[in-house]
Structures are given as C-alpha cells and as structure tokens.
Design a protein around this motif. Structure first.
Motif, PDB file in Angstrom:
ATOM      1  N   LYS A 254       0.856  -1.180   0.000  1.00  0.00           N
ATOM      2  CA  LYS A 254       0.000   0.000   0.000  1.00  0.00           C
ATOM      3  C   LYS A 254       0.896   1.234   0.000  1.00  0.00           C
ATOM      4  O   LYS A 254       1.602   1.510   0.976  1.00  0.00           O
ATOM      5  CB  LYS A 254      -0.911  -0.006   1.228  1.00  0.00           C
ATOM      6  CG  LYS A 254      -1.952   1.101   1.255  1.00  0.00           C
ATOM      7  CD  LYS A 254      -2.839   0.910   2.487  1.00  0.00           C
ATOM      8  CE  LYS A 254      -3.863   2.007   2.629  1.00  0.00           C
ATOM      9  NZ  LYS A 254      -4.685   1.811   3.847  1.00  0.00           N
ATOM     10  N   ALA A 368      -6.376   1.853  -3.936  1.00  0.00           N
ATOM     11  CA  ALA A 368      -6.518   1.072  -2.695  1.00  0.00           C
ATOM     12  C   ALA A 368      -7.853   1.305  -2.019  1.00  0.00           C
ATOM     13  O   ALA A 368      -8.062   0.870  -0.872  1.00  0.00           O
ATOM     14  CB  ALA A 368      -5.373   1.417  -1.747  1.00  0.00           C
ATOM     15  N   PHE A 375      -2.334   0.542  -4.431  1.00  0.00           N
ATOM     16  CA  PHE A 375      -1.611  -0.709  -4.233  1.00  0.00           C
ATOM     17  C   PHE A 375      -0.623  -0.909  -5.380  1.00  0.00           C
ATOM     18  O   PHE A 375      -0.946  -0.672  -6.545  1.00  0.00           O
ATOM     19  CB  PHE A 375      -2.568  -1.907  -4.204  1.00  0.00           C
ATOM     20  CG  PHE A 375      -3.324  -2.064  -2.922  1.00  0.00           C
ATOM     21  CD1 PHE A 375      -2.651  -2.211  -1.707  1.00  0.00           C
ATOM     22  CD2 PHE A 375      -4.716  -2.090  -2.917  1.00  0.00           C
ATOM     23  CE1 PHE A 375      -3.352  -2.373  -0.517  1.00  0.00           C
ATOM     24  CE2 PHE A 375      -5.424  -2.251  -1.741  1.00  0.00           C
ATOM     25  CZ  PHE A 375      -4.737  -2.377  -0.530  1.00  0.00           C
TER      26      PHE A 375
END
Length: 577
Positions: A254, A368, A375
């Motif tokens: 992330k 994300a 991501f």
C-alpha cells in the motif's frame, strides 16, 4: 449550358458560421444557402451534384434488382410504437401533432413504414425476395447541427429494405447490396473503405459502414494492411497484449500517493511505466427485483494507457443499461472518492470486469479504495478474485489484427453508407409474415441499406480540395468541363470557336458550361477553381492563330496546348467517353 443562363453566386470569404473545409467551400461556391440551423437550400450548382449522385445510386440499385418507391415524410406514431422506437429514438426524432391531436413523426428513417407496406402486400414465399428503395428527404433533430451538410438536420438519403424468406436469402440480399455499394462508391471516384460496424439504434445482427477516407473524418477506421480485416473503432476487436499471465513476483504494498487521481500521475510519482497501472471506472446498473428497484455496482478495469469503448461495454452481459456511477454512489460502494478505486477491499459487493489485457497482467498498480493510496504488486487470485473478462477497450495502432494476419493501422473516415442484416427485428414486432411452402406463417427476414446522398457532397470535398477550392471527381462534378474564352464579347474568332466547341462537346454527351459572362481571366479562373470543375479549356486569339487551345485539369500545375481540331477527342478520352 451557358454561364449567363445559369445561376452562379460565388463568395470570396466563407460566412463566419462555416466550420470545416467542405462547409466553407460549398458556401463560397454558391452550392448551398443556410435557411436555419442545420437546414439548407440546395442552390442550382449544388443540386446538379446531388442529381448526379442520385443518378449513380439509382442505376446501381436498379441493376441490383431493387425497386423504387416513395414513402411519406410524415409518419403515424402508431407504427413507431409497434416497434418501441417511438420512445427509444429520443429527441432526435421530431414529433408533431395534426389538428386532431394525433401524433406523427417526421421520418428519420422508414423501417416501420416499409414493413407496414410489406405485411399488407406480401403473402406468399412466391413473392420473395423483394427489395424496395427510395431517395427521400429525412429529418433528424440533431442536438448540435454543424459542418454544413455533414451534420445537418434535414438531408437526402437513399434507403433500401430487403425482405427474404430465410436467413440464407437475407444474407444473399445483403451481399448483393454490399456489392452494389462498392460499385456506387467506385463510380463516384472516391477513395473509400467498408468496415464492420455496430448496429446501433437501427438494430439487427450484422452491419458494415462505408466510409470516405479523409483526414478530417470524425470516425476512426481500423484495418490490417496485410489482410481484409476492417472495422470501425466501436466494433474493432482488441486482443490481449500478452498471451498469458506471468506469475506474481511482488508483494502487495500500500503506497502513499497523495493528490494523484490519474494513472499518469501515479506512474510518475512511483517511477513506473503507465502500462503497469490499471484505471478503474465505476458503473451503476438499476433493475427491478421482486417488485422493487435495486442497484448493482460494477467496476471496469483498463490498462492505464488504454481508452474505454462504451459500445463494447453495452455488450457485456448485465451492462446493456449501464450508467457511470455518481460520486455519492462511489463513496457508498467503495468508501472513497473517485481517483483511488480498485478491485481490492471494496466497501460493498462489486462485480469486477477486466479488459482482456488487464486480466493477463501481474504485479499491477491499482487504487486502494482509500484517498491518497494505491496498491502496487497487485495480482489476480492472490489479492482479489478472478474478474469477469471482456473486450472493453479501443484498439491502438500496432495491435495484433484479430485475424492473425498482421498488425492494425488506423485512418480517419466519414461515414456515408451503412448496410444492416436486420433479421426479424422489425418483422416479428410488426407481425410481418408470409406463408411458406408448407402453408405455414413465418416472419420475414429483413435487411436495410442507407446512403447519405447529400452527405456525399461534403465527404467528397473533404477528400478532394486545395487552397483554390473544390476538386470534384468527374462523375459527380456539377459540370465536367468549363470553356473559358478570353474576350468572348470582344473577339469574333474566340466567340465562333467557343460556340463550335460547346456544340460539339454537348453532342458528344459531355456536361459542359461556356463562361460567356465577359469576366477578366483571373476572376473567371478563380470562380471555376473554387467551384471545382475538373477540366478547363481556355480559348484565346493567340492560341487560335497557332491552331491551338489550352487544356488544364483541376489538379494540373500547368496548361497543355492541344490542337483545336483535336480538343473534342482529347476531352472525351480524359472523361473515358
């Protein structure tokens, strides 16, 4: 024809509302005159071109066995309601009421009317096949009429409709019309391409568009230079750019990506190629379940450097009535604002559809579902469920051809014709049936075929012009030849030769005009170069004393001396007569 007896009205400058080359040149050449938004009067010079286009169309339609009729411009609403198109056509179809309050349509096309004719006239398989056509005025209430005859509201179209007893017969009629269209556009003298196309609002199962090739064309045409594959951008199949998916080689991470809502920004911030990113597009589908309205959340995934093809989206099962989700719907389904969406950890259940190329990607970058984060190293199966896979994108130049015979190229085109295999799309709804060999009723198999007659003018000019004006192909020029005498009103020698040549060319079947207006050479030449007459003969005392006339083709850089006695034969050879 003598210019003094014809109506010629040229302008040095185009009106300010003329936008593209064809619009400007047709206005300057006095071929059309604007009456209202998207509505034009066809002036004598422009009407001559239209009549030549119509003549070629009629000759080839008749040659193909089609039969001409003429259907009403004003059509009862009831027919359109039978097929459901009264509502489906939307505001583009102009609706009117008569004095009794009954609804009518100003015809944009005539599938319903011709099907009504046929269901009352054709009863037996022995009367089939049949193909009716008309050359008729149409009206479509364009939201933004523009580009002169290219996107007007009132226009002339040739529309034809075939009726057969079975699918094989319909396909034969379709092939016959395809061949007729190929002959028509070849005879026009235009560079054109036929491409596979989406059927759109007309409906049916299969269609081709005919496009005049022009750099200013609105449509992108996709073709393979080393094969016969060709389609418009809406229908061109996009293959996956990799044949198989590589194994995951990165961990899901992330990454902080503040203020980066575009794939280009994300790639730049993370130091990655744009082709490693995946863009997410949120859709909503509303449907009825158990008597109540429910919403479905769908997420489309494209590679960051690819563009969505909405026509293809409509063909994905379940997405025929999709719309793009609102920001409130996105927040509810994904828990974040647009720009950070992705297939991992959505707030609500979401149906994910990945383009073929995305479905074969590994270690990709996606949103994300949290503002300011994306991501990296995302992989199917491990990090998110396998998606529905579909062709969602526009092809790009260099993509592999779907037929496996090379790579794709793209050029611009102007749509001027469209042929459709309709099947029973109209006959079933309108109960247009015939009795087959066993005496049983069966629905008629139908095709329809259109050519934008007045649109041909604009398309031809967009393909054929220079800084002086229009360059018409011989077959559809308002006049094939112009005789330009120097001092017609002052020199008896010039007048006698001009009159002789006019008479002989007319007798030889040449569409010729003699400019007897007494203009100065510069003004006379400028008029005919603007109008676009493809062949010019200059008659002057100096040349006549040497026994010569001057010939110059519209594309020629210089004139050619031709013996006066040989000029008629010379012109006939140029025209192929």
């Amino acid at each position: 024809m003598r210019a003094s007896r014809f109506f010629i009205s040229t302008l040095k400058e185009a009106p300010s509302d003329a936008e593209i080359v064809s619009h400007k040149l047709m206005m300057r050449a006095g071929m059309i005159k604007r009456l209202g938004s998207g509505i034009y009067t066809y002036m004598p010079m422009g009407l001559k071109v239209i009549r030549k286009v119509e003549a070629i169309v009629r000759e080839e339609m008749n040659r193909a066995g089609a039969i001409e009729l003429s259907m009403p411009i004003v059509q009862p609403a009831e027919l359109w309601q039978e097929t459901g198109r009264w509502d489906k056509m939307g505001p583009e179809m102009m609706r009117v009421k008569d004095r009794h309050g009954r609804d009518y349509a100003i015809q944009p096309t005539s599938e319903e009317v011709v099907t009504d004719v046929v269901r009352s006239e054709l009863k037996s398989y022995r009367q089939l096949p049949v193909n009716f056509y008309q050359v008729q005025t149409k009206f479509r209430d364009e939201r933004r009429p523009r580009f002169g005859l290219m996107r007007g509201r009132e226009f002339v179209m040739k529309d034809a409709y075939s009726f057969d007893k079975d699918v094989e017969g319909m396909q034969k009629s379709y092939a016959s019309m395809f061949d007729a269209y190929t002959r028509i556009f070849t005879r026009f003298g235009l560079k054109f391409r036929a491409v596979a196309a989406d059927t759109g609002a007309i409906g049916g199962n299969y269609s081709h568009e005919f496009h005049v090739i022009a750099q200013t064309g609105e449509d992108a045409l996709v073709y393979c230079p080393s094969s016969d594959y060709a389609a418009n951008m809406e229908a061109a199949e996009a293959l996956a750019l990799s044949s198989e998916r590589l194994a995951a080689s990165q961990q899901l991470v992330k990454a902080s990506t503040p203020d980066t809502t575009k794939c280009e920004q994300v790639a730049q911030m993370l130091g990655l190629q744009l082709s490693q990113t995946v863009k997410s597009l949120a859709l909503t589908v509303e449907k009825e379940e158990n008597g109540r309205q429910v919403k479905e959340n769908w997420l489309l995934l494209l590679r960051g450097d690819h563009e969505l093809n909405e026509v293809k989206v409509n063909k994905v099962p379940g997405l025929s009535s999709f719309r793009f989700a609102s920001e409130a719907e996105i927040l509810d389904a994904y828990g974040t604002v647009p720009g950070y969406l992705g297939p991992i950890n959505t707030k609500q259940p979401v149906k994910v559809v990945a383009d073929r190329t995305v479905a074969n990607m590994a270690d990709f970058v996606c949103g994300a579902n949290e503002a300011g984060y994306h991501f990296t190293g995302a992989n199917w199966g491990r990090d998110c469920p396998e998606p529905i896979v579909a062709d969602l994108r526009n092809v790009v130049e260099g993509d592999a051809s779907p037929d496996g015979k090379g790579v794709l190229a793209i050029e611009r085109g102007i749509e001027v014709g469209h042929v459709f295999q309709l099947g029973t799309a109209y006959s079933a709804k309108m109960e247009a049936v015939y009795l087959d060999e066993a005496g049983k009723p069966a629905p008629l198999q139908m095709g329809c075929y259109g050519i934008g007659v007045t649109r041909i003018l604009g398309a031809a000019i967009e393909q054929n012009f220079d800084d002086k004006g229009i360059i018409w192909p011989d077959a559809i020029a308002p006049f094939e030849v112009v005789l330009a005498p120097m001092g017609y009103d002052r020199s008896e020698m010039v007048k006698l030769e001009a009159d002789r040549l006019l008479a002989e060319l007319l007798a030889a079947g040449v569409d010729v005009i003699l400019d007897d207006r007494g203009l100065r050479p510069g003004a006379m030449f400028a008029d005919w170069e603007l109008i676009g007459v493809p062949h010019r003969v200059v008659i002057g005392e100096r040349g006549l004393k040497e026994g010569n006339l001057e010939y110059q083709g519209r594309r020629d850089e210089a004139a050619t001396a031709v013996p006066a006695a040989e000029m008629v034969g010379f012109i006939k050879a140029k025209l192929g007569k």
